[in-house]
Every structure is written in structure tokens, then in C-alpha cells.
Design an enzyme around this catalytic site. Structure first.
Site, PDB file in Angstrom:
ATOM      1  N   TYR A 126     -10.892  -2.997   2.427  1.00 18.52           N
ATOM      2  CA  TYR A 126     -10.214  -2.266   3.594  1.00 18.52           C
ATOM      3  C   TYR A 126     -11.021  -2.235   4.831  1.00 18.52           C
ATOM      4  O   TYR A 126     -11.893  -1.389   5.238  1.00 18.52           O
ATOM      5  CB  TYR A 126      -9.711  -0.930   3.309  1.00 18.52           C
ATOM      6  CG  TYR A 126      -8.593  -0.491   4.038  1.00 18.52           C
ATOM      7  CD1 TYR A 126      -8.688  -0.117   5.418  1.00 18.52           C
ATOM      8  CD2 TYR A 126      -7.415  -0.172   3.432  1.00 18.52           C
ATOM      9  CE1 TYR A 126      -7.729   0.235   6.293  1.00 18.52           C
ATOM     10  CE2 TYR A 126      -6.251   0.345   4.311  1.00 18.52           C
ATOM     11  CZ  TYR A 126      -6.450   0.580   5.749  1.00 18.52           C
ATOM     12  OH  TYR A 126      -5.372   0.896   6.212  1.00 18.52           O
ATOM     13  N   GLU A 133       1.036  -1.049   0.061  1.00 17.80           N
ATOM     14  CA  GLU A 133      -0.202  -0.062   0.197  1.00 17.80           C
ATOM     15  C   GLU A 133       0.896   1.274  -0.037  1.00 17.80           C
ATOM     16  O   GLU A 133       1.793   1.271   1.038  1.00 17.80           O
ATOM     17  CB  GLU A 133      -0.721   0.062   1.294  1.00 17.80           C
ATOM     18  CG  GLU A 133      -2.214  -0.649   1.191  1.00 17.80           C
ATOM     19  CD  GLU A 133      -3.157  -0.376   0.074  1.00 17.80           C
ATOM     20  OE1 GLU A 133      -3.490  -1.117  -0.781  1.00 17.80           O
ATOM     21  OE2 GLU A 133      -3.621   0.690   0.172  1.00 17.80           O
ATOM     22  N   ASP A 191      -5.067  10.844   8.251  1.00 20.13           N
ATOM     23  CA  ASP A 191      -3.724  10.442   8.924  1.00 20.13           C
ATOM     24  C   ASP A 191      -3.198  11.027  10.217  1.00 20.13           C
ATOM     25  O   ASP A 191      -3.433  12.418  10.593  1.00 20.13           O
ATOM     26  CB  ASP A 191      -2.594  10.648   7.910  1.00 20.13           C
ATOM     27  CG  ASP A 191      -2.744   9.716   6.732  1.00 20.13           C
ATOM     28  OD1 ASP A 191      -2.832   8.497   6.874  1.00 20.13           O
ATOM     29  OD2 ASP A 191      -2.901  10.198   5.580  1.00 20.13           O
TER      30      ASP A 191
END
Lengths: 393, 268
Positions: free
Chosen positions: B177, B51, B62
Site C-alpha cells: 500500500y 478494500e 481517517d
């Protein structure tokens, strides 16, 4: 799926991690219920009237306009509790927070006006507030930081990125994605993912509604132009909303031109930006050739944002509203002039709208009725402006 | 994709009765040349798939470790073109390894959807996951990805209701995911999603294999997730942290990365 339209033409939407969708959906549903709930509306109206001081005055200027063809009114959001229009929608969202059974509020702030409004509403309604503020802004807006802390809010300086409003929004979104179960993200402007632009507009639309009633009472007609400054665009959309269907009323948003829109130091996302996605919405943003978000600049921290609310993008795109800009110097001149001529010290943000209005007033060749939304008062800017003008006064 | 690299990988792993270990790093972190060596080291260490992130100025999903990786890359003037060049080199060196991109939508929008996916396909990319594009906004991206034979990966978060999981299962292509927990990327908080219940639901809806990410940093977690039915595990911040800790000693960095990947892989 959404119950309200999530886009304005091609603009807006919900460009956020999947994780935040349930929280945004919950907010949308609660907002719809609240809008149809007489008890909620009554409590909101009561707070606006008896706590925040609505309706605010519409003041006819006496001295500042020299062109006899022009009549200029100011919508006095500077008189609202908290010092700016921000208090309106914060009260609305704080009430929504309680309705959702959430006990904490996350917010971002640039100049500290939205943070101050959030802090006061949370103090009043017993919510725990934590407010993200760019580290640079914490330094240049010290009095507002103190104000927020005085009212019990936690102010968290954000060092990442450029250390300004955009980074504070990033950090608030990150916090929310971990804590959405007990915390509401009380976004401060008419930007971000759906339903924020719609909620913020609806909780500010009394600005335009009151203005319309007041100008009709005073002048017997609608204004030719209503003018408001645009960073994210909350005061402008609040002023515009009730006039959008009145096609003869010109809507003018004034973006911060900083050191000039031909330079790289400005915040004029509509004038100089291109379409893209920032903070959950597809809109005009300032970005480089690689799609990285650029840092904006303005003398006024409240307009220092490299994007614009998606409904403004749409109003520009359709031509219903016009977007102009004013430089730092023009805003500073308007700031001083309003103080000298009318005894009102405006916020530097609002001074941008006034600067455009004064320029347009000079050029008018036929009778013109204008309203500027004086979105906030300038107390918070005094020290900053004093530095700029040192020696001049 | 002449042959589907994810399918090939999952078939191979099924035969081996093991799960996949997928490390994440930022393209161009800390610079172009080192980035290529880093990614190769991950494959050499035993990574089943990769990834890879594109650095972005405003990565709202993030945490600090991956934010800093993006800042390092941008500070070293890594442009999109550099990322595609790194990808092409990795593809040349590792023809069979599935390569997924994980990035933010503005980078794709700004390049133009068709142009972006064309470049990605050209560079040998197998899948794209857009961190800030939920299912609701995904259609145009999905269609363009598909037109270029690239899988569009969707995230299944722990707070999704059954209807959302069903949609995600039916539309995520390549793999799903599975979000290990709420919040942003980082090792500060460990994954805590009810993996077994989610995997069971997603498989009832006949979704692609589920790979878990967010809050995965040690072999015990990998083992547990695969025991609960996940087809693999992704570790981002834990991998990037090793880069951050060895910025001044690249050989030590590469051997630490290899050792980390080997250890995580051994838990699959």
C-alpha cells in the site's frame, strides 16, 4: 529500531500508522541527546526553578486527619505556575520542539490544564500552539479556554465522537500525521505511543525526587505510601518513578470511579477495563464486547479518559503499584474538606487521591506516613463544584 | 487461498497492460443490507479488487468522510459479526474478486488474533491491512495472518527511509500500500508522493506490486499513478462520499457508484 525500550512488559509499544514512525523516532533520538546535554538540562532546570517555581513545597497537614497514628503530607504541585504539575513536562517537550527545529506545537487537552501549560510554554518560547479540545470540554472549562487563547494559543473544538479528551487526542494525531515536519505533538500525559510515556515520566520525575528528599529531611524516613490520581497517569508516574525501587514504599494510584465502578459511568480503566490498543499503546482500556472504545465519565475532566498509561498497566500487572478508585462524591467531599481544614482548594483530579488517602487514614491501625500528590489547584473547578453543591454552602 | 486472487488479478492485468482500480467502503455503511448492494455495485462497475473497512470508534488515520461512514455503521448497530456476514455474502457473489480488509488493531486484538484471522479466512478475505500497526509491531499479526493464508499488507509512506522501504517491500505480502501523501484519508488534499521514485525503489527490493492510496479521487490521478509504475490505485473517501450524498436514494447511490468505478477503471 528503538534505542530505548518501547514497552513495559507487554504494555506500550508504537501502534500508530507507519507514517508517524519517523517523527516518533526523531523524538526519541532528540530526547536521548537532550538528556545527555548539559546545556539542555541547565535550561530546563532554570525554567523549572525560576519560571515555574520548583521545587514545590511538601506540606504536612495539620487538621484533616483525625487518626493520631497517621501523618499525611501533600506534595504541592498545585503551587506550580500554570496551576498543576503539567507545566513540568510541557517545558521539557517545548524545549525538545525547539531542538528539533520545529516551530509549531499540537496538543490535546481535557480539563484544559495541559492546554494551559502548553499555551504558556509556547508563549514563553515563541512556538505556535494549536490545542484540540472536545467540544463538550470547551463548554464546561470555559475559563481555561480563555486562558489558552489569552496566551496566544489556537483552541480547536472537536465535535467528532464523544466530544471529550479521547476525541481530542484522535484529532491531534490526525493533525500531526499531516504536519509532523514542522509541528511537534506535545502529548499531555504518560500515555500514547513510545517514546511519550517514557519522556513524560522522565520530565515529571522530579516530583518524586523532591518528595523523597523533603520527606527524608522532615521525617527521617521514606513514606509508607505515596498516592496519586490516575487518568492517563502523568502526575502519578512522576511521583512513583523515584520510589519504584524502594520496595517498602507502597505506590497507590487512584482512578475515577465516577458514579461507581459498578455503573457504566466511570473512568477506571485498570479496575474495570481490559487489555487493548488505544492511541498507540497496548494497555488497559474501556471497551465494549466488540472492541469499540467506550466513553469514560468522571466529575473531573482531567481523569475522564478510557485508558491508562502503559507503565501503570505494567505496575498493576506486576503488583508493584496498587490501583484504587474514588467516586465523584468522595472526591467532592475531599475537595471541600481540604478547603475547610487546611485552607487549600485542590483540583478535582487531585481530590480523588486525597479521598482515598483519607479513607485509608481512618482505617490505619499502625503508625503510617503518607504522601498525596496534590497535582493541581482547584481554581478551574470552582464554578463546576459550586453547581454541584448549590444550596449546601 | 486455493489460488491466490491477488496474483491472479495482477497477472490478468499485466496481460491487459492495465492497472487495478480498488474502491474502499466501510462494511455496514449505512446498514447491512445496503452495504451488500453497495459492494456488489462496486464489483459490477468494474472494480478489480475491494478494500473494506470495519467500523471503529477511534479511527486515527481517517479523515471526516470515512469517520462519518464508521459512525453511520455503528449507529446502525453494525457489529463485527455483521461485517463477517457481509463479507461471506460478497465472497459468495464474487468468487474471484480479491477482498482486502483495512481496519484498526484493537478490533483484531479484542477478538483474539487467531479467532479474527480464522473468521476472516472463513469469510473469504484475501488480505488484512492494520492502519495502526507499523512494521515494528507487525510480527505477531503477520504470523497469524500467514497461518490462515491471509496476506498481511504493509504501508509504504512517502517519508520512509530506504531501510524502512526495503523492509516493507520484503515483508508486505499480496501488494504494497503506497501512501499517496502524508495526513489522513480524504480528498481535501491530493496525493503528491513521488510515486515513480518509490515504485522504482520498491521494485529494486523485489516487493509485491504497489497500489497507491490516500488523496486519490479522480481518473487523471489514477492514470498518472499507473503511468508512474503503480500497479493500481485505491479510492476511499471519494467513493464513500458518493454514499454519503445519496443516503436517501439507494438506487441513485448504486448507479452513481457504478458510474464512478467505471470512470476510474477506464483510467487504468
Amino acid at each position: 529500531m528503538n534505542s530505548l525500550p518501547s514497552k513495559f512488559g507487554p504494555f506500550g509499544g508504537m501502534y500508530v500508522p507507519e507514517l508517524l514512525i519517523p517523527a516518533l523516532d526523531q523524538l526519541e533520538q532528540e530526547f536521548i541527546k537532550a538528556q545527555n546535554d548539559a546545556d539542555f538540562q541547565q535550561e530546563f532546570m532554570d525554567l523549572l526553578k525560576n519560571y515555574a517555581g520548583r521545587p514545590t513545597a511538601l506540606t504536612k497537614t495539620r487538621n484533616i486527619v483525625s487518626n493520631p497514628l497517621v501523618t499525611l503530607y501533600l506534595k504541592r504541585e498545585d503551587l506550580l505556575h500554570g496551576g498543576a504539575h503539567k507545566t513540568n513536562q510541557v517545558l521539557g517537550q517545548a524545549l525538545l520542539t525547539k531542538r528539533m527545529g520545529k516551530t509549531e506545537v499540537i496538543a490535546e487537552t481535557g480539563a484544559g490544564q495541559h492546554g494551559t501549560a502548553t499555551a504558556l510554554a509556547c508563549a514563553l518560547l515563541g512556538l505556535k500552539a494549536r490545542i484540540y479540545m472536545g467540544a463538550k470540554d470547551v463548554e464546561r472549562q470555559a475559563p481555561n479556554v480563555f486562558r489558552m487563547r489569552l496566551m496566544g494559543a489556537e483552541v480547536i473544538p472537536v465535535d467528532s465522537g464523544s466530544g471529550t479528551l479521547k476525541d481530542a487526542v484522535n484529532e491531534a494525531l490526525r493533525d500531526w500525521s499531516a504536519n509532523y515536519e514542522k509541528a511537534h505533538y506535545l502529548l499531555g500525559t504518560a500515555a500514547g505511543p513510545h517514546p511519550f510515556p517514557t519522556i513524560v515520566r522522565e520530565f515529571h520525575r522530579m516530583i518524586g525526587e523532591e518528595t523523597k528528599a523533603q520527606i527524608l529531611a522532615a521525617e527521617g524516613r521514606l513514606p509508607d505510601e505515596v498516592i496519586a490520581c490516575v487518568g492517563g497517569g502523568s502526575n502519578a508516574i512522576g511521583m512513583f518513578a523515584d520510589f519504584i525501587d524502594d520496595k517498602d514504599v507502597g505506590l497507590v494510584g487512584v482512578e475515577p470511579a465516577g458514579k461507581g465502578i459498578h455503573t457504566h459511568e466511570h473512568g477506571a480503566a485498570i479496575a474495570k477495563g481490559t487489555m487493548g490498543i488505544l492511541h498507540g499503546a497496548y494497555t488497559y482500556i474501556m471497551q465494549d464486547e466488540d472492541g469499540q472504545i467506550e466513553e469514560s465519565y468522571s466529575v473531573s475532566a482531567g481523569l475522564d479518559y478510557p485508558a491508562v498509561g502503559p507503565e501503570h498497566a505494567f505496575l498493576h500487572y506486576t503488583g508493584r503499584a496498587r490501583y484504587e478508585s474514588a467516586t465523584d462524591d468522595e472526591a467532592l467531599a475531599a475537595f471541600q474538606l481540604l478547603a475547610q481544614k487546611e485552607g487549600i482548594i485542590p483540583a478535582l483530579e487531585s481530590s480523588h487521591a486525597l479521598a482515598y488517602a483519607l479513607k485509608a487514614a481512618e482505617q490505619a491501625t499502625k503508625p503510617t506516613l503518607m504522601v498525596v500528590n496534590l497535582s493541581g489547584r482547584g481554581d478551574k473547578d470552582i464554578a463546576h463544584v459550586q453547581q454541584f453543591l448549590k444550596g449546601a454552602l | 487461498m486455493a489460488a491466490d486472487r491477488y496474483q491472479a488479478m495482477f497477472s490478468r492485468l499485466a496481460e491487459e497492460q492495465r492497472g487495478a482500480f480498488v474502491p474502499f467502503v466501510m462494511l455496514g455503511d449505512p446498514d447491512k443490507a445496503t452495504s451488500i448492494e453497495i459492494i456488489s455495485a462496486l464489483v459490477d462497475g468494474g472494480a478489480d479488487a475491494l478494500e473494506l473497512g470495519f467500523p471503529f470508534s477511534d479511527p486515527i488515520a481517517d479523515g471526516p468522510v470515512i469517520q462519518k461512514a464508521g459512525i453511520r455503521a455503528l449507529a446502525n448497530k453494525i457489529h463485527q459479526q455483521d461485517c463477517f456476514e457481509i463479507l461471506s455474502e460478497i465472497r459468495r457473489r464474487h468468487p474471484q474478486t480479491p477482498i482486502g480488509l483495512l481496519l484498526y488493531s484493537n478490533l483484531v486484538f479484542h477478538t483474539g488474533l487467531d479467532a479474527f484471522y480464522a473468521k476472516a479466512a472463513q469469510a473469504g478475505v484475501d488480505s488484512v491491512l492494520l492502519a495502526d500497526v507499523p512494521l515494528r509491531e507487525a510480527e505477531i499479526f503477520q504470523q497469524t495472518a500467514q497461518a490462515h493464508n491471509i496476506h498481511h499488507i504493509l504501508i509504504a509512506p512517502p517519508n520512509a527511509d530506504d531501510e524502512a522501504l526495503k523492509q516493507i517491500a520484503s515483508q508486505s505480502s499480496g501488494y504494497i500500500y503506497l501512501l499517496g501523501r502524508a495526513g489522513v484519508t480524504g480528498t481535501e488534499t491530493a496525493a503528491n508522493a513521488p510515486v515513480k521514485a518509490m515504485v522504482d525503489k520498491l521494485s529494486v527490493y523485489k516487493g509485491a506490486p504497489s497500489v497507491i492510496g490516500f488523496g486519490i479521487s479522480n481518473p487523471a490521478q489514477v492514470k498518472a499513478a499507473i503511468g508512474d509504475g503503480a500497479a493500481g490505485a485505491i479510492a476511499g473517501s471519494a467513493t464513500v462520499k458518493i454514499i454519503e450524498q445519496h443516503l436517501h436514494d439507494v438506487p441513485a447511490m448504486l448507479s452513481a457508484l457504478k458510474a464512478f468505478v467505471a470512470e476510474m477503471k477506464s483510467a487504468t
